[in-house]
Design an enzyme around this catalytic site. Structure first.
Site, PDB file in Angstrom:
ATOM      1  N   TYR A  21       0.850  -1.201   0.000  1.00 25.42           N
ATOM      2  CA  TYR A  21       0.000   0.000   0.000  1.00 25.42           C
ATOM      3  C   TYR A  21       0.887   1.252   0.000  1.00 25.42           C
ATOM      4  CZ  TYR A  21      -3.251   3.571   1.649  1.00 25.42           C
ATOM      5  OH  TYR A  21      -3.987   4.731   1.777  1.00 25.42           O
ATOM      6  N   LYS A  39       1.256   4.183  -2.942  1.00 25.82           N
ATOM      7  CA  LYS A  39       1.079   5.627  -2.744  1.00 25.82           C
ATOM      8  C   LYS A  39       2.365   6.388  -3.102  1.00 25.82           C
ATOM      9  CE  LYS A  39      -3.247   5.826  -1.511  1.00 25.82           C
ATOM     10  NZ  LYS A  39      -4.265   6.565  -2.261  1.00 25.82           N
TER      11      LYS A  39
END
Ligand SMILES: NC(=O)c1ccc[n+]([C@@H]2O[C@H](COP(=O)([O-])OP(=O)(O)OC[C@H]3O[C@@H](n4cnc5c(N)ncnc54)[C@H](OP(=O)(O)O)[C@@H]3O)[C@@H](O)[C@H]2O)c1
Length: 387
Positions: free
Chosen positions: A260, A264
């Site tokens: 994750y 990002k």
């Protein structure tokens, strides 16, 4: 009055503050005087909420968004729940003329629309409130299908918005995932976080710009990013890899939390490059910006199931996380900016430089590399030139 100020003994509180030093706004914590520190903070923020000790020490409370959005057209992707839902509700509540919910499940979107209309009406302004043109009605909100794991759906969505909704003042690219196990949702072989958070978000931004759907010069294209990208430490092997997207797409390299953060990071790198190229890419580029709402309550951790996950969630929700409504303040306040927001990072009510993690080395070089990788992957997957 906040519950924090009643907590005793004070030494416990001060110790907790010391332990959270990296995230604590230390210069405003005046010489260990906890009570004065908290009182001064609470006096400037949303005092209706009873903040827990850790909510206050780990993350600053955010200002409410007082500005009017009267007359504005605002798109929010992933707006059937979580931060996107709250940002759409806030937009309606602040008087937006038209709010478009970009959702993968139209039924959930229609349900969200009804909840927004009900809540916006019940939050209806006091007679003195000048932010509203009138009550929101059925025409105020449109629900449009957008599946961020399907490039055809993204193309159709952009066409539909362009045809039916006209030019937008703001597009908030919020839809995102945090996969707990390795899954490929789309037909292109990309792990889900990379697919939704990076590639599809990048494609959507490029198509919106190409179709000139966001008002030139004054409109805002906003990426919902995360400061967790700053935690990524790229290994020497990763840095040397031929293609980072492909490296992080390998199942054996998958680690949920890191994936994750990496997604990002890649999104942020793409954004940095897009912001620096936008004037060349599109005439009269809108303001392109990025925000981070901080750690917030939402459905993002929905993949984590089981008793331990539920307990952890309950503890975090109670003691640490911002409410989704608070996080949405950042999504909305981030979109109110003028040109100084372009290419910057808005969080905690302040404008910051992007600051990719040190391990990427030369930040602009890294951003350019990710741009090339993302554009190349999209062109290959869609079999069409993009830029
Ligand atoms: N919560 C936090 O602490 C936090 C912190 C920093 C940044 N963010 C970012 O904030 C954004 C919103 O997250 P959230 O916390 O509000 O999470 P959330 O409650 O899980 O909401 C995510 C939204 O994205 C939608 N979405 C997911 N996959 C999609 C797809 N393939 N196509 C279309 N829509 C899709 C979801 O739709 P469904 O309901 O249909 O799945 C949902 O509406 C994300 O980009 C997240 O990375 C969150």
């Amino acid at each position: 009055m906040s519950t924090i100020t009643r907590i005793r003994p004070q030494s416990l509180v001060n110790n907790a503050l010391k332990q959270t030093k990296p995230t604590l706004d230390a210069h405003r914590y005046q010489g260990g005087n906890f009570h004065a520190y908290m009182t001064s903070k609470l006096s400037t923020y949303d005092t209706e909420r009873s903040y827990s000790l850790f909510q206050k020490t780990l993350q600053d409370p955010l200002r409410t968004s007082p500005s009017s959005l009267a007359g504005k057209s605002i798109l929010v992707t992933g707006s059937n729940t979580g931060l996107g839902f709250e940002a759409a509700l806030k937009s309606v509540d602040l008087g937006a003329k038209h709010v478009i919910l970009g959702v993968r499940n139209v039924e959930k979107g229609e349900h969200a629309k009804q909840r927004i209309l009900q809540r916006a009406t019940s939050m209806k302004a006091q007679p003195s409130d000048t932010t509203k043109d009138g009550n929101p009605d059925d025409q105020t909100i449109s629900v449009r299908k957008l599946d961020m794991s399907d490039y055809n759906s993204i193309h159709s969505f952009v066409k539909e918005v362009g045809k039916k909704d006209g030019r937008l003042d703001v597009a908030i690219l919020n839809a995102g995932v945090f996969g707990v196990k390795y899954e490929t949702a789309g037909n292109y072989g990309w792990e889900n976080d990379l697919q939704v958070n990076v590639l599809s978000t990048a494609l959507l931004s490029l198509l919106l710009l190409q179709a000139k759907i966001i008002k030139p010069e004054v409109g805002v294209l906003e990426f919902v990013a995360s400061r967790r990208m700053q935690a990524v430490q790229l290994t020497e092997e990763e840095k040397k890899s031929h293609n980072l997207l492909e490296t992080f797409n390998r199942k054996q390299n998958f680690n949920a939390s890191r994936q994750y953060q990496v997604s990002k990071l890649l999104l942020m790198a793409f954004y940095q490059s897009l912001a620096s190229r936008s004037a060349k890419l599109t005439e009269g580029s809108p303001i392109i910006t990025a925000v981070c709402p901080g750690f917030c309550q939402s459905d993002l951790s929905r993949g984590h199931q089981g008793f331990a996950a539920d307990v952890l969630r309950a503890v975090l929700n109670t003691f640490v996380l911002r409410r989704a409504e608070e996080g949405a303040r950042t999504l909305v306040s981030g979109a109110l900016g003028t040109k100084e927001r372009h290419g910057k990072f808005w969080f905690d009510d302040g404008l910051h430089d992007i600051a990719l993690p040190d391990s990427v080395g030369d930040a602009q070089g890294f951003a350019d590399r990710i741009w090339e990788e993302v554009v190349h992957a999209l062109q290959r997957d869609t079999n069409a030139p993009l830029v």
